[in-house]
Every structure is written in C-alpha cells, then in structure tokens.
Design an enzyme around this catalytic site. Sequence first.
Site, short mmCIF file in Angstrom:
data_model
loop_
_atom_site.label_atom_id
_atom_site.label_comp_id
_atom_site.label_asym_id
_atom_site.label_seq_id
_atom_site.Cartn_x
_atom_site.Cartn_y
_atom_site.Cartn_z
N VAL A 1 -28.31 -6.69 -16.44
CA VAL A 1 -27.25 -6.52 -15.76
C VAL A 1 -26.41 -7.55 -15.78
CG1 VAL A 1 -26.12 -6.41 -13.30
CG2 VAL A 1 -28.50 -5.36 -13.36
N MET B 1 -36.17 -7.74 -13.36
CA MET B 1 -34.84 -7.51 -13.28
C MET B 1 -33.74 -8.46 -13.72
SD MET B 1 -32.28 -4.91 -11.92
CE MET B 1 -31.43 -5.90 -10.45
N PRO B 2 -33.74 -9.25 -14.87
CA PRO B 2 -32.43 -10.06 -15.54
C PRO B 2 -30.63 -9.78 -15.12
CG PRO B 2 -33.33 -9.73 -17.39
CD PRO B 2 -33.42 -8.10 -16.58
N TYR B 3 -30.31 -10.47 -14.70
CA TYR B 3 -28.89 -10.88 -13.97
C TYR B 3 -27.99 -12.50 -14.54
CZ TYR B 3 -25.15 -11.08 -11.16
OH TYR B 3 -23.49 -10.89 -9.95
#
Length: 67
Positions: free
Chosen positions: A41, A1-3
């Site tokens: 995100v 999940m990239p932030y």
Amino acid sequence: MPYVNIKITDENVSSEDKKALIEGATRLLQDVLGKNPATTVVVIDEVNTDNWGIAGEQVTHRRKRGQ
C-alpha cells in the site's frame, strides 16, 4: 503488507508524477525486500506549504525567498 506514506508539498505534482511515485515505491519494496506488490500500500499525502516547516520557517516563506 508493506505500507508506505509519502509526504510532499502540494506544489504542482501531476497525476503522472504520483503514479510514478506509487509504482517506484512498490517496485523498490519488491526488488529490495521481496515484498509482494499485490499487498503493498502506498499513500501520498500532499501538505500545504504553510503547514510544512524547515529550519523553523514555513516552506511558503522559503519559496518566496527562492530557497
């Protein structure tokens, strides 16, 4: 999940501008790293120019001088 955390000064950034930043960052991660947009995100933090400094000086003062 990239932030992704984008920090910008709070100087007249429209909702449309923010939308474009979010879409662009999401697309970039998908295009370059193959990341799933559904799990990416993006957070935009707007920082008051009194709280942002460059070269030892508040951005507020730099803006007043035209820099």
